[in-house]
Design an enzyme around this catalytic site. Structure first.
Site, PDB file in Angstrom:
ATOM      1  N   ARG A   1       0.843  -1.200   0.000  1.00  0.00           N
ATOM      2  CA  ARG A   1       0.000   0.000   0.000  1.00  0.00           C
ATOM      3  C   ARG A   1       0.877   1.249   0.000  1.00  0.00           C
ATOM      4  O   ARG A   1       0.528   2.273  -0.572  1.00  0.00           O
ATOM      5  CB  ARG A   1      -0.918   0.011   1.223  1.00  0.00           C
ATOM      6  CG  ARG A   1      -1.963  -1.084   1.206  1.00  0.00           C
ATOM      7  CD  ARG A   1      -2.918  -0.956   2.371  1.00  0.00           C
ATOM      8  NE  ARG A   1      -3.908  -2.030   2.368  1.00  0.00           N
ATOM      9  CZ  ARG A   1      -3.767  -3.188   3.004  1.00  0.00           C
ATOM     10  NH1 ARG A   1      -2.687  -3.428   3.703  1.00  0.00           N
ATOM     11  NH2 ARG A   1      -4.715  -4.108   2.939  1.00  0.00           N
TER      12      ARG A   1
ATOM     13  N   ASP B   1     -10.621  -4.470   8.072  1.00  0.00           N
ATOM     14  CA  ASP B   1      -9.687  -5.460   8.637  1.00  0.00           C
ATOM     15  C   ASP B   1     -10.395  -6.325   9.669  1.00  0.00           C
ATOM     16  O   ASP B   1     -10.178  -7.533   9.748  1.00  0.00           O
ATOM     17  CB  ASP B   1      -8.478  -4.745   9.271  1.00  0.00           C
ATOM     18  CG  ASP B   1      -7.636  -4.013   8.222  1.00  0.00           C
ATOM     19  OD1 ASP B   1      -7.604  -4.470   7.070  1.00  0.00           O
ATOM     20  OD2 ASP B   1      -7.018  -2.983   8.567  1.00  0.00           O
TER      21      ASP B   1
ATOM     22  N   ARG C   1     -12.687  -8.864   8.001  1.00  0.00           N
ATOM     23  CA  ARG C   1     -11.921 -10.018   7.499  1.00  0.00           C
ATOM     24  C   ARG C   1     -11.631 -10.985   8.653  1.00  0.00           C
ATOM     25  O   ARG C   1     -11.842 -12.193   8.538  1.00  0.00           O
ATOM     26  CB  ARG C   1     -10.622  -9.538   6.849  1.00  0.00           C
ATOM     27  CG  ARG C   1     -10.874  -8.899   5.499  1.00  0.00           C
ATOM     28  CD  ARG C   1      -9.594  -8.416   4.830  1.00  0.00           C
ATOM     29  NE  ARG C   1      -9.915  -7.943   3.483  1.00  0.00           N
ATOM     30  CZ  ARG C   1      -9.289  -6.928   2.882  1.00  0.00           C
ATOM     31  NH1 ARG C   1      -8.311  -6.282   3.494  1.00  0.00           N
ATOM     32  NH2 ARG C   1      -9.641  -6.583   1.661  1.00  0.00           N
TER      33      ARG C   1
ATOM     34  N   HIS D   1      -3.293   0.550   8.673  1.00  0.00           N
ATOM     35  CA  HIS D   1      -3.853  -0.373   7.683  1.00  0.00           C
ATOM     36  C   HIS D   1      -2.698  -0.876   6.833  1.00  0.00           C
ATOM     37  O   HIS D   1      -2.431  -0.388   5.764  1.00  0.00           O
ATOM     38  CB  HIS D   1      -4.857   0.398   6.818  1.00  0.00           C
ATOM     39  CG  HIS D   1      -5.598  -0.460   5.840  1.00  0.00           C
ATOM     40  ND1 HIS D   1      -6.200  -1.644   6.164  1.00  0.00           N
ATOM     41  CD2 HIS D   1      -5.855  -0.268   4.520  1.00  0.00           C
ATOM     42  CE1 HIS D   1      -6.797  -2.144   5.106  1.00  0.00           C
ATOM     43  NE2 HIS D   1      -6.600  -1.333   4.089  1.00  0.00           N
TER      44      HIS D   1
END
Ligand code: APR
Length: 320
Positions: free
Chosen positions: A99, A159, A162, A186
């Site tokens: 990212r 998150d 998940r 993140h």
């Protein structure tokens, strides 16, 4: 229809602008409209893209039965007086990219987008989604000059979703009964706190072995990359879209949800001057409260390490 009725309707309906009509933006528009959270404006730099997706979505409304307006535009004037603005503009990662590799490209995009948004919706709440998330929401705060309760980032809900999904799968129980949250940035330094995860109040530490939990935590950390590697181009969008919509709903319905979000910390958890994922109370006032939970020394150290990684990214930002 009388004009007074129209005025009343106008007053009740929230206006939600979503910047970026790509995968995440369009999916967010879809679920926000389907839930009738408000009127939706989809805006993108590419001509025709937001208009096409918005019209297509609006044409599904007679079937799905939602009455809100959905429009697409390239003109920020159409976003005027939004109650909530969502920033998904940017480039997504490709396989092999972290990212953080998106930092300078997306910082420029987010900077431009935010300066346009604030001109037309000076009183909105802003949810930033573009990656690297914690640095991009910092850019949004700097460029907007808005107070911290009105600028925050979406990552923790995703998150956590998940993690909750993986726990439900592992135990063979309903996702509805699995609760928990993920803290930190993140990225690779996110901090799942399995001690606080439960199945209908039963701590998962009583239901799963340490090895099982460690495996699920690692899969959560790699959750974004797992999708990127499968898709080969682009990154996740269904779960991110659903996560954004949960946050929008908390604001427009003043639900006072306790959700993890990237919040600007000023001493909470011993961290200052960066955005990091922590549980917050989200309602009509945006982030109405930052919730400070007790952490073990290890969890606290992991959170500080995560904040340090975000701080490094902030230092590497191009001039805003
Ligand atoms: N203004 C408005 N829209 C822009 C701009 C800009 N300056 N620059 C890019 N966009 C638009 C693109 O035209 C594209 O339609 O942003 C959209 C991004 O869509 P996708 O490429 O499909 O990316 P998406 O998967 O939606 O991810 C967007 O969210 O999860 C994060 O890492 C992800 O940063 C990425 C962002």
């Amino acid at each position: 229809m009388s004009s007074s009725y129209e005025k009343e309707y106008q007053r009740l309906a929230a206006k939600i602008t979503i910047v970026g009509a790509g995968n995440v933006g369009a999916t967010t528009a879809h679920w926000a409209a389907a839930k009738e959270l408000g009127d939706v404006v989809l805006i993108d730099i590419v001509e025709g893209l937001p208009q096409g997706k918005a019209l297509d979505l609006a044409e599904s409304s007679p079937i799905e039965g939602f009455d809100c307006s959905v429009i697409g535009t390239n003109d920020y004037a159409d976003t005027a007086n939004s109650d909530v603005v969502v920033v998904t503009a940017g480039v997504p990662r490709r396989p092999g990219m972290s990212r953080d590799d998106l930092l300078s490209t997306n910082a420029k995009i987010v900077g431009t987008v935010v300066s346009n948004l604030v001109k037309y919706s000076p009183n909105a709440y802003m949810i930033v989604v573009s990656n690297p998330l914690d640095a991009m929401v910092y850019v949004a705060k700097q460029v907007s000059g808005w107070p911290k309760h009105r600028v925050f980032g979406m990552a923790g809900v995703l998150d956590s979703a998940r993690f909750r999904y993986f726990v439900a799968q592992e135990l063979g129980v309903s996702v509805e009964d699995v609760h928990g949250f993920v803290m930190g940035g993140h990225g690779d330094t996110m901090v799942p706190v399995p001690r606080y995860a439960t199945v209908t109040g039963i701590p998962i530490t009583q239901l799963l072995s340490e090895a099982q939990i460690a495996r699920l935590v690692q899969r959560t950390r790699d959750g974004g990359a797992e999708i990127v590697n499968l898709l080969k181009q682009g990154s996740a969008f269904y779960a991110p879209g659903a996560s954004i919509v949960q946050m929008v709903e908390a604001i427009v319905k003043n639900k006072k949800r306790i959700l993890p979000a990237a919040a600007y910390l000023e001493g909470e958890y011993g961290i200052r001057g960066v955005y990091v994922g922590v549980p917050v109370l989200l309602g009509a006032g945006g982030i109405e409260k930052i919730i400070e939970v007790e952490l073990t020394p290890d969890e606290q150290a992991a959170l500080h390490q995560s904040a340090a990684a975000v701080e490094e990214l902030i230092q590497a930002l191009p001039p805003l």
